[in-house]
Design an enzyme around this catalytic site. Sequence first.
Site, short mmCIF file in Angstrom:
data_model
loop_
_atom_site.label_atom_id
_atom_site.label_comp_id
_atom_site.label_asym_id
_atom_site.label_seq_id
_atom_site.Cartn_x
_atom_site.Cartn_y
_atom_site.Cartn_z
N THR A 131 -7.85 2.83 -6.23
CA THR A 131 -8.48 1.75 -5.45
C THR A 131 -9.64 2.28 -4.59
OG1 THR A 131 -8.06 0.30 -3.55
CG2 THR A 131 -6.62 2.17 -3.76
N ASP A 132 -10.54 1.40 -4.23
CA ASP A 132 -11.64 1.79 -3.33
C ASP A 132 -11.13 2.03 -1.91
OD1 ASP A 132 -11.10 -0.86 -2.65
OD2 ASP A 132 -13.19 -1.52 -2.71
N GLU A 133 -9.89 1.57 -1.61
CA GLU A 133 -9.38 1.68 -0.24
C GLU A 133 -9.18 3.13 0.19
OE1 GLU A 133 -6.44 -1.29 0.74
OE2 GLU A 133 -7.15 -2.61 -0.83
N TYR A 180 -0.62 2.29 2.36
CA TYR A 180 -0.94 2.06 0.94
C TYR A 180 -2.07 2.98 0.49
CZ TYR A 180 -3.36 -0.11 -3.04
OH TYR A 180 -4.02 -0.31 -4.23
N LYS A 184 -2.18 6.13 -2.21
CA LYS A 184 -3.06 6.16 -3.40
C LYS A 184 -3.97 7.38 -3.34
CE LYS A 184 -3.42 3.51 -6.34
NZ LYS A 184 -2.72 3.37 -7.64
P1 NAD Z 1 0.95 -5.23 -8.88
O1 NAD Z 1 1.71 -5.01 -7.61
O2 NAD Z 1 0.62 -6.61 -9.30
O3 NAD Z 1 1.77 -4.57 -10.09
C1 NAD Z 1 2.37 -3.31 -10.00
C2 NAD Z 1 3.31 -3.12 -11.19
O4 NAD Z 1 3.89 -1.82 -11.09
C3 NAD Z 1 4.47 -4.14 -11.22
O5 NAD Z 1 4.63 -4.64 -12.52
C4 NAD Z 1 5.67 -3.31 -10.79
O6 NAD Z 1 6.89 -3.77 -11.36
C5 NAD Z 1 5.30 -1.93 -11.32
N1 NAD Z 1 5.98 -0.85 -10.58
C6 NAD Z 1 6.06 -0.71 -9.22
N2 NAD Z 1 6.79 0.38 -8.93
C7 NAD Z 1 7.16 0.95 -10.12
C8 NAD Z 1 7.91 2.09 -10.48
N3 NAD Z 1 8.46 2.88 -9.54
N4 NAD Z 1 8.08 2.39 -11.79
C9 NAD Z 1 7.54 1.59 -12.74
N5 NAD Z 1 6.84 0.48 -12.47
C10 NAD Z 1 6.66 0.16 -11.18
O7 NAD Z 1 -0.34 -4.33 -8.76
P2 NAD Z 1 -1.84 -4.58 -9.30
O8 NAD Z 1 -2.57 -5.37 -8.30
O9 NAD Z 1 -1.78 -5.04 -10.70
O10 NAD Z 1 -2.41 -3.09 -9.23
C11 NAD Z 1 -2.26 -2.22 -10.33
C12 NAD Z 1 -2.91 -0.89 -10.00
O11 NAD Z 1 -4.28 -1.09 -9.72
C13 NAD Z 1 -2.31 -0.21 -8.77
O12 NAD Z 1 -2.24 1.18 -9.03
C14 NAD Z 1 -3.30 -0.53 -7.66
O13 NAD Z 1 -3.29 0.49 -6.69
C15 NAD Z 1 -4.60 -0.56 -8.44
N6 NAD Z 1 -5.66 -1.42 -7.87
C16 NAD Z 1 -5.40 -2.73 -7.56
C17 NAD Z 1 -6.42 -3.55 -7.08
C18 NAD Z 1 -6.20 -5.00 -6.77
O14 NAD Z 1 -7.09 -5.66 -6.25
N7 NAD Z 1 -5.04 -5.58 -7.08
C19 NAD Z 1 -7.70 -3.01 -6.90
C20 NAD Z 1 -7.94 -1.67 -7.23
C21 NAD Z 1 -6.90 -0.90 -7.73
P1 TYD Z 2 -5.33 -8.65 0.21
O1 TYD Z 2 -5.41 -9.66 -0.88
O2 TYD Z 2 -4.00 -8.32 0.80
O3 TYD Z 2 -6.05 -7.32 -0.35
P2 TYD Z 2 -6.47 -5.96 0.43
O4 TYD Z 2 -5.75 -5.87 1.71
O5 TYD Z 2 -6.00 -4.92 -0.53
O6 TYD Z 2 -7.96 -6.01 0.58
O7 TYD Z 2 -6.27 -9.10 1.39
C1 TYD Z 2 -7.64 -9.37 1.20
C2 TYD Z 2 -8.25 -9.66 2.57
O8 TYD Z 2 -7.70 -10.88 3.06
C3 TYD Z 2 -7.91 -8.59 3.60
O9 TYD Z 2 -9.03 -8.40 4.46
C4 TYD Z 2 -6.76 -9.19 4.39
C5 TYD Z 2 -7.03 -10.69 4.31
N1 TYD Z 2 -5.83 -11.56 4.30
C6 TYD Z 2 -5.72 -12.61 5.22
O10 TYD Z 2 -6.60 -12.84 6.05
N2 TYD Z 2 -4.61 -13.40 5.16
C7 TYD Z 2 -3.60 -13.18 4.27
O11 TYD Z 2 -2.58 -13.92 4.28
C8 TYD Z 2 -3.73 -12.11 3.33
C9 TYD Z 2 -2.65 -11.84 2.32
C10 TYD Z 2 -4.88 -11.32 3.38
#
Ligand code: NAD
Ligand code: TYD
Length: 374
Positions: A131-133, A180, A184
Amino acid sequence: MKNILITGGAGFIGSHVVRLFVRKYPEYRIVNLDKLTYAGNLANLRDIEHEPNYTFVREDICNYDAILDIMRRHKIDGVIHLAAESHVDRSIKDPFTFARTNVMGTLSLLQAAKTYWNGDWEGKRFYHISTDEVYGALEMTHPEGIPAPFTTKASTGEDHCAYGESFFTEDLKYMPHSPYSASKASSDHFVRAFHDTYGLPTIVTNCSNNYGPYQFPEKLIPLFINNIRHRRPLPVYGKGENVRDWLYVEDHARAIDCIFHHGKEAETYNIGGFNEWKNIDIIKVVIKTVDRLLGRPEGADMDLITYVTDRAGHDMRYAIDSRKLQRELGWEPSLQFEEGIEKTVKWYLDNQEWMDNITSGDYEKYYEEMYKGR
Ligand code: NAD
Ligand code: TYD
């Protein structure tokens, strides 16, 4: 590479990656390994679960012996690792789970790949999705917005702008703030350490916030779409001024496909669409879109906006510089943001059963607990 292990394939982004690979590469065998935590949902993959090149295995990435066995049994030659705990608010409440899954789980996968491939790196690849975080927060030097210096298809709409001059580039020092992002960041370091120490053919990408179908409704966009539908309050953290850079999830999956096949070993690529939005602005777009699609007067639900206590350590601004990926591998977002949001809102409204299955029962209790006192 024919046998690919995708971890976290039952989650949001993972399900889009699995679907893309199963459909696009019938000659590959795709093994989806997922523990099915609260965030994993096999309903995300109903349309491809019977494809002959798809197998699901329920397992925990922390279980090293089981992972090694699965890699041997399926003769895995490529890993695309997405499994993780992914929600910042949960990491604030329960950091141990994040360290366990994101750090120890990634380490267990790395060690299993190293043991199974045993120095025969030819045709092998370990691709870690991050992630970019991990870069921390950028300064918001222009709260009113300035014309963005770069554009992509995602960011050609009229509201397109940047809120500062700096962007996350691949050479930036890691400065994670939340449990988080710290977990990562740690996993990214382990991936690079396995390349530098043992020669494991790794690759890391860092992507901005994703949006689209099948996202668990604890994240901003699906949570708010569902709350608007039910006319429930929309909890906006702090002043709603925080900036996120949004990318449509299928464009992330396309980037993963491109980088898995053409990315250079040991490289890092940042993935994003130069598409910065203040939370409050994106929330207003979502409200108007839901209202319109539900046949309510556009903007009628603005009164649901409820400012609540800010998230602890809330990062102010994320903005990805994805020019390296565009320049070196030719990837670009395919979707303009306005189209992406419209498609996303429509998908959630058309798939209310998917949403209702998740938001009934235990999740309802969790949600109430999360917002108690806010
Ligand atoms: P998500 O929470 O929707 O899905 C995570 C999946 O991992 C789930 O299916 C869960 O069951 C599985 N999982 C969790 N713990 C596990 C374990 N111990 N063993 C096996 N499986 C397990 O997450 P997402 O939003 O789809 O993110 C996927 C990846 O992309 C993550 O690594 C996250 O850090 C990265 N990412 C997410 C975003 C975003 O905006 N959602 C952005 C950049 C990077
Ligand atoms: P989120 O979807 O949790 O992603 P991330 O924290 O990984 O960026 O949140 C996106 C943005 O929205 C973040 O600045 C937090 C804000 N947010 C709210 O203001 N209210 C909410 O209920 C949630 C879930 C997020």
